[in-house]
Scaffold this motif. Structure first.
Motif, PDB file in Angstrom:
ATOM      1  N   GLU A  51      41.482  52.958  36.272  1.00 58.10           N
ATOM      2  CA  GLU A  51      40.227  52.656  35.595  1.00 58.10           C
ATOM      3  C   GLU A  51      39.035  52.941  36.508  1.00 58.10           C
ATOM      4  OE1 GLU A  51      39.416  48.587  34.639  1.00 58.10           O
ATOM      5  OE2 GLU A  51      39.814  47.865  36.665  1.00 58.10           O
ATOM      6  N   LEU A  52      37.941  53.326  35.871  1.00 53.66           N
ATOM      7  CA  LEU A  52      36.703  53.560  36.608  1.00 53.66           C
ATOM      8  C   LEU A  52      36.136  52.220  37.076  1.00 53.66           C
ATOM      9  CD1 LEU A  52      34.312  55.380  37.496  1.00 53.66           C
ATOM     10  CD2 LEU A  52      33.317  54.915  35.248  1.00 53.66           C
ATOM     11  N   VAL A  53      35.746  52.162  38.338  1.00 50.24           N
ATOM     12  CA  VAL A  53      35.090  50.972  38.875  1.00 50.24           C
ATOM     13  C   VAL A  53      33.581  51.208  38.962  1.00 50.24           C
ATOM     14  CG1 VAL A  53      34.880  49.443  40.877  1.00 50.24           C
ATOM     15  CG2 VAL A  53      37.128  50.345  40.215  1.00 50.24           C
ATOM     16  N   ALA A  54      33.201  52.304  39.567  1.00 53.85           N
ATOM     17  CA  ALA A  54      31.778  52.620  39.733  1.00 53.85           C
ATOM     18  C   ALA A  54      31.628  54.125  39.892  1.00 53.85           C
ATOM     19  CB  ALA A  54      31.193  51.896  40.943  1.00 53.85           C
ATOM     20  N   GLY A  90      27.195  43.293  39.427  1.00 52.69           N
ATOM     21  CA  GLY A  90      26.608  42.202  40.187  1.00 52.69           C
ATOM     22  C   GLY A  90      27.364  41.875  41.455  1.00 52.69           C
ATOM     23  N   ARG A  91      28.560  42.439  41.618  1.00 49.74           N
ATOM     24  CA  ARG A  91      29.359  42.169  42.820  1.00 49.74           C
ATOM     25  C   ARG A  91      29.584  43.424  43.658  1.00 49.74           C
ATOM     26  NH1 ARG A  91      34.495  40.650  42.325  1.00 49.74           N
ATOM     27  NH2 ARG A  91      34.847  41.681  40.307  1.00 49.74           N
ATOM     28  N   PHE A  92      29.748  44.550  43.004  1.00 48.35           N
ATOM     29  CA  PHE A  92      30.014  45.812  43.703  1.00 48.35           C
ATOM     30  C   PHE A  92      28.775  46.702  43.645  1.00 48.35           C
ATOM     31  CE2 PHE A  92      34.930  46.105  43.007  1.00 48.35           C
ATOM     32  CZ  PHE A  92      35.068  44.814  43.480  1.00 48.35           C
ATOM     33  N   SER A 105      21.996  58.184  39.304  1.00 51.72           N
ATOM     34  CA  SER A 105      22.307  57.186  38.288  1.00 51.72           C
ATOM     35  C   SER A 105      23.671  56.570  38.566  1.00 51.72           C
ATOM     36  CB  SER A 105      22.312  57.822  36.903  1.00 51.72           C
ATOM     37  OG  SER A 105      21.048  58.360  36.598  1.00 51.72           O
ATOM     38  N   THR A 106      23.769  55.279  38.315  1.00 52.98           N
ATOM     39  CA  THR A 106      25.028  54.582  38.571  1.00 52.98           C
ATOM     40  C   THR A 106      25.515  53.858  37.321  1.00 52.98           C
ATOM     41  OG1 THR A 106      23.866  52.596  39.332  1.00 52.98           O
ATOM     42  CG2 THR A 106      24.491  54.211  41.009  1.00 52.98           C
ATOM     43  N   ASN A 107      26.816  53.680  37.244  1.00 48.17           N
ATOM     44  CA  ASN A 107      27.376  52.821  36.220  1.00 48.17           C
ATOM     45  C   ASN A 107      28.609  52.119  36.779  1.00 48.17           C
ATOM     46  OD1 ASN A 107      28.474  55.676  35.653  1.00 48.17           O
ATOM     47  ND2 ASN A 107      29.933  54.355  34.569  1.00 48.17           N
ATOM     48  N   TYR A 108      28.841  50.936  36.241  1.00 44.00           N
ATOM     49  CA  TYR A 108      29.915  50.074  36.735  1.00 44.00           C
ATOM     50  C   TYR A 108      30.732  49.534  35.574  1.00 44.00           C
ATOM     51  CZ  TYR A 108      26.998  49.866  40.953  1.00 44.00           C
ATOM     52  OH  TYR A 108      26.251  50.185  42.068  1.00 44.00           O
ATOM     53  N   MET A 129      31.908  45.919  48.237  1.00 44.15           N
ATOM     54  CA  MET A 129      32.529  44.966  47.316  1.00 44.15           C
ATOM     55  C   MET A 129      32.321  43.551  47.857  1.00 44.15           C
ATOM     56  SD  MET A 129      36.064  47.031  46.497  1.00 44.15           S
ATOM     57  CE  MET A 129      36.656  46.966  48.187  1.00 44.15           C
ATOM     58  N   ASN A 130      31.560  42.777  47.125  1.00 44.74           N
ATOM     59  CA  ASN A 130      31.278  41.393  47.505  1.00 44.74           C
ATOM     60  C   ASN A 130      31.892  40.428  46.499  1.00 44.74           C
ATOM     61  OD1 ASN A 130      29.686  42.355  49.665  1.00 44.74           O
ATOM     62  ND2 ASN A 130      27.855  42.392  48.385  1.00 44.74           N
ATOM     63  N   SER A 131      31.986  39.187  46.895  1.00 48.77           N
ATOM     64  CA  SER A 131      32.530  38.142  46.014  1.00 48.77           C
ATOM     65  C   SER A 131      33.846  38.585  45.383  1.00 48.77           C
ATOM     66  CB  SER A 131      31.511  37.794  44.930  1.00 48.77           C
ATOM     67  OG  SER A 131      30.304  37.348  45.514  1.00 48.77           O
ATOM     68  N   LEU A 132      34.711  39.091  46.206  1.00 50.93           N
ATOM     69  CA  LEU A 132      35.968  39.633  45.704  1.00 50.93           C
ATOM     70  C   LEU A 132      36.840  38.557  45.078  1.00 50.93           C
ATOM     71  CD1 LEU A 132      36.588  42.178  48.549  1.00 50.93           C
ATOM     72  CD2 LEU A 132      36.638  42.740  46.114  1.00 50.93           C
ATOM     73  N   LYS A 133      37.550  38.966  44.056  1.00 49.07           N
ATOM     74  CA  LYS A 133      38.437  38.073  43.311  1.00 49.07           C
ATOM     75  C   LYS A 133      39.870  38.605  43.379  1.00 49.07           C
ATOM     76  CE  LYS A 133      34.754  37.204  39.937  1.00 49.07           C
ATOM     77  NZ  LYS A 133      34.391  37.276  38.486  1.00 49.07           N
ATOM     78  N   PRO A 134      40.846  37.737  43.206  1.00 48.72           N
ATOM     79  CA  PRO A 134      42.237  38.218  43.221  1.00 48.72           C
ATOM     80  C   PRO A 134      42.493  39.338  42.222  1.00 48.72           C
ATOM     81  CG  PRO A 134      42.195  35.843  43.402  1.00 48.72           C
ATOM     82  CD  PRO A 134      40.772  36.269  43.153  1.00 48.72           C
ATOM     83  N   GLU A 135      41.788  39.303  41.096  1.00 52.06           N
ATOM     84  CA  GLU A 135      41.987  40.354  40.086  1.00 52.06           C
ATOM     85  C   GLU A 135      41.399  41.698  40.493  1.00 52.06           C
ATOM     86  OE1 GLU A 135      40.704  37.294  39.622  1.00 52.06           O
ATOM     87  OE2 GLU A 135      39.067  37.322  38.139  1.00 52.06           O
ATOM     88  N   ASP A 136      40.695  41.741  41.616  1.00 52.74           N
ATOM     89  CA  ASP A 136      40.220  43.023  42.147  1.00 52.74           C
ATOM     90  C   ASP A 136      41.307  43.723  42.957  1.00 52.74           C
ATOM     91  OD1 ASP A 136      37.107  41.407  42.820  1.00 52.74           O
ATOM     92  OD2 ASP A 136      37.533  42.815  41.188  1.00 52.74           O
TER      93      ASP A 136
END
Length: 115
Positions: free
Chosen positions: A46-49, A65-67, A56-59, A82-89
């Motif tokens: 899957e596309l992350v960013a 808000g985190r990456f 131009s950027t897309n996420y 990558m900030n505020s990383l979560k286990p699902e990342d």
């Protein structure tokens, strides 16, 4: 077969930060777009960013808000902060370079976020 050099990744606790970096094959200002994708076993990549030649950027919604994706025109590199990383990342992250008619990929780097 061209493979993009990519750096970074590793193991971090939830809430922590990591930075990924990727080197482009040419002048980054002439490339259609560069991006970061991720894949977990059993799921599609899957596309992350993504950042285009005009900046131009897309996420994907889950990382907004985190990456942050950014590029360094002098070094011809693209980074993913990558900030505020979560286990699902947790996933293997791939750098992508998109031209008109061809695409290049990095070999992938594992990012593991522990809870």
């Amino acid at each position: 077969q061209v493979e993009l050099p990519q750096f970074g990744g590793g193991l971090v606790q939830a809430g922590g930060s990591l930075r990924l970096s990727c080197a482009a094959t040419g002048s980054i200002g002439t490339i259609k777009a560069m991006g970061w994708y991720r894949q977990v076993p059993g799921k599609q990549r899957e596309l992350v960013a993504r950042i285009t030649s005009d900046g131009s950027t897309n996420y994907t919604d889950s990382v907004k808000g985190r990456f942050t994706i950014s590029r360094d025109n002098a070094k011809n590199t693209v980074d993913l902060q990558m900030n505020s990383l979560k286990p699902e990342d947790t996933a293997v992250y791939y750098c992508n370079e998109e031209w008109w008619g061809r695409t290049y990929w990095g070999k992938g780097t594992l990012v593991t976020v522990s809870s």
